[in-house]
Structure formats: structure tokens, C-alpha cells
Write a protein that holds these residues in place. Structure first.
Motif, PDB file in Angstrom:
ATOM      1  N   ASP A  83       9.190  29.330  44.658  1.00 27.24           N
ATOM      2  CA  ASP A  83      10.095  30.539  44.403  1.00 27.24           C
ATOM      3  C   ASP A  83      10.309  30.543  43.008  1.00 27.24           C
ATOM      4  O   ASP A  83      10.250  31.620  42.165  1.00 27.24           O
ATOM      5  CB  ASP A  83      11.721  30.224  44.993  1.00 27.24           C
ATOM      6  CG  ASP A  83      11.762  28.895  45.427  1.00 27.24           C
ATOM      7  OD1 ASP A  83      11.489  27.930  44.482  1.00 27.24           O
ATOM      8  OD2 ASP A  83      12.275  28.422  46.367  1.00 27.24           O
ATOM      9  N   VAL A  84      10.737  29.382  42.176  1.00 28.49           N
ATOM     10  CA  VAL A  84      11.566  29.707  41.054  1.00 28.49           C
ATOM     11  C   VAL A  84      10.296  29.749  39.840  1.00 28.49           C
ATOM     12  O   VAL A  84      10.636  30.793  39.115  1.00 28.49           O
ATOM     13  CB  VAL A  84      11.975  27.975  40.679  1.00 28.49           C
ATOM     14  CG1 VAL A  84      12.203  27.980  38.967  1.00 28.49           C
ATOM     15  CG2 VAL A  84      13.108  27.808  41.406  1.00 28.49           C
ATOM     16  N   ALA A  88      10.592  33.080  37.611  1.00 28.07           N
ATOM     17  CA  ALA A  88      10.670  32.969  36.045  1.00 28.07           C
ATOM     18  C   ALA A  88       9.376  33.760  35.309  1.00 28.07           C
ATOM     19  O   ALA A  88       9.948  34.407  34.377  1.00 28.07           O
ATOM     20  CB  ALA A  88      10.716  31.685  35.781  1.00 28.07           C
ATOM     21  N   LEU A  89       8.440  33.853  36.013  1.00 30.27           N
ATOM     22  CA  LEU A  89       7.184  34.604  35.386  1.00 30.27           C
ATOM     23  C   LEU A  89       7.155  35.812  35.595  1.00 30.27           C
ATOM     24  O   LEU A  89       6.776  36.479  34.516  1.00 30.27           O
ATOM     25  CB  LEU A  89       5.756  33.976  36.076  1.00 30.27           C
ATOM     26  CG  LEU A  89       5.442  32.343  35.671  1.00 30.27           C
ATOM     27  CD1 LEU A  89       4.460  31.650  36.445  1.00 30.27           C
ATOM     28  CD2 LEU A  89       5.355  31.949  34.124  1.00 30.27           C
ATOM     29  N   GLN A  90       7.847  36.536  36.456  1.00 29.13           N
ATOM     30  CA  GLN A  90       7.913  37.720  36.567  1.00 29.13           C
ATOM     31  C   GLN A  90       8.945  38.272  35.442  1.00 29.13           C
ATOM     32  O   GLN A  90       8.870  39.346  34.951  1.00 29.13           O
ATOM     33  CB  GLN A  90       8.454  38.126  37.950  1.00 29.13           C
ATOM     34  CG  GLN A  90       7.377  38.447  38.876  1.00 29.13           C
ATOM     35  CD  GLN A  90       7.836  38.242  40.437  1.00 29.13           C
ATOM     36  OE1 GLN A  90       9.134  38.178  40.694  1.00 29.13           O
ATOM     37  NE2 GLN A  90       6.966  38.187  41.351  1.00 29.13           N
ATOM     38  N   VAL A  91      10.095  37.509  35.279  1.00 28.20           N
ATOM     39  CA  VAL A  91      10.960  37.948  34.592  1.00 28.20           C
ATOM     40  C   VAL A  91      10.498  37.998  32.833  1.00 28.20           C
ATOM     41  O   VAL A  91      10.703  38.743  32.180  1.00 28.20           O
ATOM     42  CB  VAL A  91      12.351  37.166  34.653  1.00 28.20           C
ATOM     43  CG1 VAL A  91      13.304  37.269  33.309  1.00 28.20           C
ATOM     44  CG2 VAL A  91      13.201  37.395  35.993  1.00 28.20           C
ATOM     45  N   MET A  92       9.842  36.994  32.661  1.00 25.54           N
ATOM     46  CA  MET A  92       9.034  36.813  31.297  1.00 25.54           C
ATOM     47  C   MET A  92       8.213  38.011  31.259  1.00 25.54           C
ATOM     48  O   MET A  92       8.167  38.623  30.170  1.00 25.54           O
ATOM     49  CB  MET A  92       8.067  35.495  31.421  1.00 25.54           C
ATOM     50  CG  MET A  92       9.188  34.211  31.000  1.00 25.54           C
ATOM     51  SD  MET A  92       8.203  32.785  31.400  1.00 25.54           S
ATOM     52  CE  MET A  92       7.013  32.884  30.188  1.00 25.54           C
ATOM     53  N   PHE A 188      15.945  30.054  27.489  1.00 24.01           N
ATOM     54  CA  PHE A 188      16.578  30.928  28.501  1.00 24.01           C
ATOM     55  C   PHE A 188      16.758  30.309  29.724  1.00 24.01           C
ATOM     56  O   PHE A 188      15.807  29.116  30.001  1.00 24.01           O
ATOM     57  CB  PHE A 188      15.859  32.099  28.779  1.00 24.01           C
ATOM     58  CG  PHE A 188      15.579  33.098  27.810  1.00 24.01           C
ATOM     59  CD1 PHE A 188      16.685  33.902  27.412  1.00 24.01           C
ATOM     60  CD2 PHE A 188      14.430  32.986  27.060  1.00 24.01           C
ATOM     61  CE1 PHE A 188      16.617  34.939  26.294  1.00 24.01           C
ATOM     62  CE2 PHE A 188      14.258  34.016  25.765  1.00 24.01           C
ATOM     63  CZ  PHE A 188      15.325  34.825  25.602  1.00 24.01           C
ATOM     64  N   ALA A 189      17.754  30.172  30.649  1.00 23.43           N
ATOM     65  CA  ALA A 189      17.847  29.722  32.180  1.00 23.43           C
ATOM     66  C   ALA A 189      16.651  30.713  32.759  1.00 23.43           C
ATOM     67  O   ALA A 189      16.542  31.886  32.755  1.00 23.43           O
ATOM     68  CB  ALA A 189      19.301  29.839  32.680  1.00 23.43           C
ATOM     69  N   HIS A 190      16.109  30.012  33.982  1.00 23.62           N
ATOM     70  CA  HIS A 190      15.211  30.967  34.629  1.00 23.62           C
ATOM     71  C   HIS A 190      15.894  32.091  35.290  1.00 23.62           C
ATOM     72  O   HIS A 190      15.328  33.123  35.822  1.00 23.62           O
ATOM     73  CB  HIS A 190      14.454  30.040  35.575  1.00 23.62           C
ATOM     74  CG  HIS A 190      15.279  29.568  36.913  1.00 23.62           C
ATOM     75  ND1 HIS A 190      16.098  28.703  36.870  1.00 23.62           N
ATOM     76  CD2 HIS A 190      15.224  30.305  38.060  1.00 23.62           C
ATOM     77  CE1 HIS A 190      16.652  28.563  37.960  1.00 23.62           C
ATOM     78  NE2 HIS A 190      16.005  29.517  38.849  1.00 23.62           N
ATOM     79  N   THR A 191      17.326  31.836  35.232  1.00 22.72           N
ATOM     80  CA  THR A 191      18.011  33.026  35.994  1.00 22.72           C
ATOM     81  C   THR A 191      18.488  34.037  35.140  1.00 22.72           C
ATOM     82  O   THR A 191      19.020  35.147  35.639  1.00 22.72           O
ATOM     83  CB  THR A 191      19.215  32.419  36.636  1.00 22.72           C
ATOM     84  OG1 THR A 191      20.182  31.615  35.628  1.00 22.72           O
ATOM     85  CG2 THR A 191      19.120  31.494  37.618  1.00 22.72           C
TER      86      THR A 191
END
Ligand code: NI
Length: 205
Positions: A83-84, A88-92, A188-191
Motif C-alpha cells: 500500500d504505502v 507514495a510513488l503515484q503521488v510523486m 514530504f510525508a507520504h500522505t
């Protein structure tokens, strides 16, 4: 009456501070997991990052020097993470896509904490599913231990009967921004959401 209440309030506050400090001192793992962000700021820029030598997803040996001249957006994780890591990679990736040409100054990097399973070939198909410029890095267990330590990352192998390999990793989920000269800039936080990350990345000098 007032003084008495004030004294009581001060005692309660002092108790909370001492209790909190003790808990963090006694449980370093809890500290790493609960306070990664504030911890990193206190440690300061000089102590995060540094030299590394790793193998990229094409199988080529690379060092931190190969990334000079561009910002690095660095996330540590492993391809089997349920999950995490994917989020995170999608947001980046989405944040980079959102800022257009400004993203060319930034190299997104995914460093594996699970070199046992994350071979270059495994990393190659994984990183390409997120972003065409995402660089996957792995290496020997010693290589990884060194870079994990340099970036003050928390990564711990734990048993997981649900995984086919029988294990998973608990790991910190901070996304680092490193300067073009290799020094730490921010994180950044992964959130963090896509818009917030894109805004900050677009404002990099
Ligand atoms: Ni993960």
C-alpha cells in the motif's frame, strides 16, 4: 486557588513532557515511526544523504555523483509493498507530471530496502509502471544497509505469513528532496497530496 490550579496544570504538563520524552528514549522504533518528520528537521540537512553506490533498474552500477545537477525526489520502499509504496510513488509521479517542464530538473528515485526480492529486473517493470523517468535502485544487502543508514531511513524485515516469501518490511515513508549538489533540502510525508507536492516542487529555486 488560582496559584494552586496553575501549579497543578504545570505539574500535569511537566508529567506529559517527561513521559513523552521517556517513551521516545526507551522505544527508538516508536520514535522513528511516530516522529519521522520532526526528527528529520531536528537532525538537519548535513546528516541526511551522502555517498552511495547502488545498481539501477537497468543493471548498471551508479553512485550519488551520477545524480548531480538535478534535484532528487527520493523514496525508500520495496516492490512487494501492498500500500504505502504504490501510493507514495503515484503521488510523486502525478506531482511531476503536473508541473510540466519544471519536472525535468527533478529525478524521481525509488531505493529498495528489500534487495533480496528487488532485483534490477523486478525493479524495472515496477518503476516503469509509475513514471517513465523513475529510477529504481537496488544493490547488495551491504549497499542497501549503507544508504538506508545515510538517509536515516527506518526499515525492518518482519514475518508476514500472508506474503508468498513469508516476510514484509516495516519502513519509514518519507519522500526526500535532495539538492542538485546532493545535500538534503526538504521532505514530504507520504500522505502529501499531489497538488501540495506539485506546488512545492514547482517552487524549487
Ligand atoms: Ni512500502
Amino acid at each position: 486557588m488560582f496559584a494552586k490550579r496553575l501549579r497543578l496544570a504545570l505539574l500535569v504538563v511537566a508529567g506529559l513532557i517527561v513521559g513523552g520524552a521517556l517513551a521516545l528514549a526507551v522505544f527508538p522504533e516508536a520514535r522513528d515511526r511516530l516522529l519521522p518528520a520532526s526528527n528529520m528537521r531536528v537532525i538537519g540537512q548535513a546528516l541526511i544523504g551522502g555517498p552511495f553506490e547502488l545498481t539501477d533498474h537497468a543493471g548498471k552500477r551508479v553512485t550519488d555523483q551520477d545524480f548531480r545537477g538535478r534535484y532528487m525526489l527520493v523514496f525508500f520502499g520495496f516492490t512487494f509493498c501492498p500500500d504505502v509504496c504504490p501510493s507514495a510513488l503515484q503521488v510523486m509521479s502525478a506531482a511531476l507530471d503536473k508541473i510540466g517542464a519544471k519536472a525535468e530538473r527533478i529525478t524521481p528515485v525509488f531505493i529498495s530496502v528489500d534487495p533480496e526480492r528487488d532485483t534490477p529486473a523486478q525493479l524495472a517493470s515496477y518503476v516503469q509502471s509509475f513514471h517513465p523517468r523513475l529510477v529504481g535502485l537496488t544493490g547488495s544487502p551491504e549497499d542497501i544497509a549503507r544508504v538506508v543508514k545515510a538517509y536515516r531511513v527506518y526499515a525492518k524485515k518482519v514475518e508476514d505469513p500472508k506474503s508468498s516469501a513469508g516476510y514484509t518490511y516495516d519502513h519509514s515513508s518519507i519522500i526526500y528532496v535532495m539538492n542538485p549538489d546532493g545535500t538534503y533540502r526538504t521532505h514530504f510525508a507520504h500522505t502529501t497530496n499531489v497538488d501540495a507536492m506539485a506546488d512545492r516542487l514547482a517552487k524549487l529555486p
